[in-house]
Design a protein around this motif. Structure first.
Motif, short mmCIF file in Angstrom:
data_model
loop_
_atom_site.label_atom_id
_atom_site.label_comp_id
_atom_site.label_asym_id
_atom_site.label_seq_id
_atom_site.Cartn_x
_atom_site.Cartn_y
_atom_site.Cartn_z
N VAL A 44 28.36 55.19 34.00
CA VAL A 44 29.38 56.16 34.80
C VAL A 44 28.30 56.37 35.92
CG1 VAL A 44 30.13 58.07 35.13
CG2 VAL A 44 30.00 57.67 33.25
N ILE A 45 29.61 55.30 36.90
CA ILE A 45 28.91 54.65 38.75
C ILE A 45 30.32 55.02 39.28
CG2 ILE A 45 27.43 52.93 37.74
CD1 ILE A 45 29.60 50.99 38.18
N THR A 46 30.47 55.12 40.21
CA THR A 46 31.58 55.73 41.62
C THR A 46 32.21 54.28 41.88
OG1 THR A 46 30.04 54.99 43.37
CG2 THR A 46 29.70 56.95 43.05
N SER A 47 33.68 54.71 41.51
CA SER A 47 34.63 53.86 41.65
C SER A 47 35.04 52.79 43.14
CB SER A 47 36.03 53.89 41.16
OG SER A 47 36.79 54.94 42.12
N ASN A 48 35.33 51.85 42.95
CA ASN A 48 36.13 51.57 44.77
C ASN A 48 36.83 51.82 45.28
OD1 ASN A 48 34.47 48.42 44.79
ND2 ASN A 48 35.69 48.04 42.82
N ILE A 49 37.93 53.34 44.27
CA ILE A 49 38.78 53.44 45.34
C ILE A 49 38.66 54.97 45.03
CG2 ILE A 49 41.35 52.30 43.60
CD1 ILE A 49 41.15 55.15 41.66
N SER A 50 37.38 55.04 45.34
CA SER A 50 36.88 56.87 46.37
C SER A 50 37.45 56.92 47.29
CB SER A 50 35.52 57.12 45.64
OG SER A 50 35.07 58.10 46.08
N SER A 51 37.99 57.87 48.26
CA SER A 51 37.94 57.68 49.31
C SER A 51 37.03 58.45 49.97
CB SER A 51 38.73 59.07 49.65
OG SER A 51 38.80 60.11 49.17
N GLU A 52 35.56 58.40 49.79
CA GLU A 52 34.60 59.35 50.31
C GLU A 52 33.31 58.35 49.69
OE1 GLU A 52 34.57 63.57 48.73
OE2 GLU A 52 35.52 63.71 50.81
N PHE A 53 33.57 58.41 48.34
CA PHE A 53 31.57 57.32 47.89
C PHE A 53 32.09 55.54 47.49
CE2 PHE A 53 32.19 62.14 45.88
CZ PHE A 53 30.44 62.46 46.41
N LEU A 54 31.02 55.63 48.17
CA LEU A 54 30.43 53.76 48.35
C LEU A 54 30.46 53.37 46.76
CD1 LEU A 54 28.19 53.76 50.95
CD2 LEU A 54 30.29 53.19 50.88
N PRO A 55 30.61 52.19 46.20
CA PRO A 55 31.30 51.66 44.60
C PRO A 55 29.66 51.61 44.82
CG PRO A 55 31.48 49.94 46.02
CD PRO A 55 31.71 51.64 47.36
N GLY A 56 29.78 51.93 42.80
CA GLY A 56 28.65 51.10 42.33
C GLY A 56 27.44 52.34 42.04
N LEU A 57 26.99 53.16 42.59
CA LEU A 57 26.51 54.13 42.82
C LEU A 57 26.58 54.94 41.58
CD1 LEU A 57 26.98 55.80 46.15
CD2 LEU A 57 25.42 53.56 45.84
N LEU A 58 25.32 54.93 40.63
CA LEU A 58 24.88 56.02 39.40
C LEU A 58 25.48 57.39 39.53
CD1 LEU A 58 24.11 55.41 36.46
CD2 LEU A 58 21.94 55.16 37.11
N VAL A 59 26.34 57.51 38.69
CA VAL A 59 26.02 58.93 38.25
C VAL A 59 25.53 59.62 37.40
CG1 VAL A 59 28.12 60.76 38.92
CG2 VAL A 59 27.80 58.45 39.49
N GLY A 60 25.65 59.26 36.05
CA GLY A 60 24.94 59.25 34.61
C GLY A 60 25.40 58.55 33.61
N TYR A 61 25.49 58.83 32.47
CA TYR A 61 25.76 58.53 31.50
C TYR A 61 26.27 59.59 30.30
CZ TYR A 61 21.62 56.04 33.51
OH TYR A 61 20.58 55.47 34.02
N VAL A 62 27.25 58.79 29.98
CA VAL A 62 28.40 59.40 28.81
C VAL A 62 27.70 59.98 27.44
CG1 VAL A 62 30.57 59.23 27.39
CG2 VAL A 62 30.45 57.88 30.13
N SER A 63 27.74 61.65 26.92
CA SER A 63 26.96 61.73 26.65
C SER A 63 28.19 62.37 25.04
CB SER A 63 26.58 62.99 26.41
OG SER A 63 27.04 63.95 27.30
#
Length: 289
Positions: free
Chosen positions: A227-246
């Motif tokens: 799971v990574i940050t999206s392009n449409i986020s207003s605050e976070f840059l895209p492509g940053l790893l967040v975690g993994y679907v469990s």
């Protein structure tokens, strides 16, 4: 009455010695030629002299043994103290080495993160304070505006995304992490590129995960997908790893599905972080140019 001086009776030592030698010689000769006469002397010798001699020898041996044991005990005590001091030195050295290894591991983790996101400029910072509780939902770092840190900058650590700078001073900054109850991050599941939302929740994180919501029911996602940050986020840059679907399951509306995300960062042991100095708005403007 006539005065007279009496001379004390004195026997010279040489005469005493001569008498003793004579007696010894007489006893030897008598014992040699007349065994019956010497028998009483032998009896006295065996019953009196020999036991006394044995007792004297035993006492002497005991005293000698005690003195030897005493010396040995003192030597052992001294050796024990020396070994104790060496053990304490080794334990201190071991603790120092363990601390240095932990620091090297943390720095290596930061280096790996820095390399993974080499497209962004970053500032290394140390965590110097946090809110009460077990988790780093909000914390303070030792870098501020004097170092180029601004409000809205993304913060990462070993593993991936940590949060965003919410307040800034000259020599400090406050970071709101993605596990904070007020946090919502627009993310995508990498293998499907499908948009969804990661909701911050300290209660959920106590159970080891955050909740993933608003994922389309038509999307098929395998367990362990990134799971990574999206392009449409207003605050976070895209492509940053967040975690993994469990885990994933359909919502009651049968239009979306929700699931659990195991985060890449351990929010119980943050000590060093990297602040990405590129703001999302500047990143977007650069793309448009």
């Amino acid at each position: 009455m006539a005065n007279s001086t009496r001379k004390k009776f004195q026997v010279k030592s040489k005469y005493v010695l001569a008498v003793l030698l004579f007696l010894c010689a007489a006893l030897i000769v008598t014992g040699f030629f007349y065994e019956d006469i010497a028998e009483p002397f032998r009896s006295v010798y065996s019953k009196v002299i020999i036991p006394l001699q044995k007792g004297t020898n035993a006492a002497g041996s005991a005293i000698a043994g005690w003195l030897e044991d005493s010396d040995t005990i003192e030597e052992l005590q001294a050796e024990n103290e020396s070994l104790r001091a060496q053990v304490e030195e080794l334990e201190e050295w071991n603790r120092s080495v363990a601390t240095e290894l932990d620091e090297l591991d943390r720095l290596k983790g930061l280096y790996d993160v820095d390399y993974s996101y080499e497209q962004y400029d970053k500032i290394a910072a140390t965590v110097i304070g946090k809110t009460s509780g077990n988790w780093f939902s909000q914390f303070t770092i030792d870098k501020g505006t004097a170092d180029g840190v601004e409000t809205g900058m993304n913060v990462i650590a070993d593993g991936g995304l940590v949060g965003i700078v919410s307040d800034c001073g000259e020599h400090y900054a406050v970071v709101r992490s993605i596990i904070d109850d007020e946090s919502n991050v627009s993310v995508v599941v990498s293998e499907s590129n499908s948009l969804c939302v990661l909701a911050g929740s300290l209660t959920a994180y106590e159970d080891g995960f955050l909740e993933l919501t608003e994922l389309s029911i038509d999307v098929s996602v395998s367990e362990g997908a990134a799971v990574i940050t999206s392009n449409i986020s207003s605050e976070f840059l895209p492509g940053l790893l967040v975690g993994y679907v469990s885990d994933l399951s359909a919502d009651k509306n049968n239009l979306t599905q929700s699931g659990k995300v195991t985060l890449a960062v351990d929010f119980s042991q943050l000590s060093e972080v990297l602040v990405i100095t590129t703001l999302k708005e500047d990143y977007t403007e650069n793309l448009e140019d």
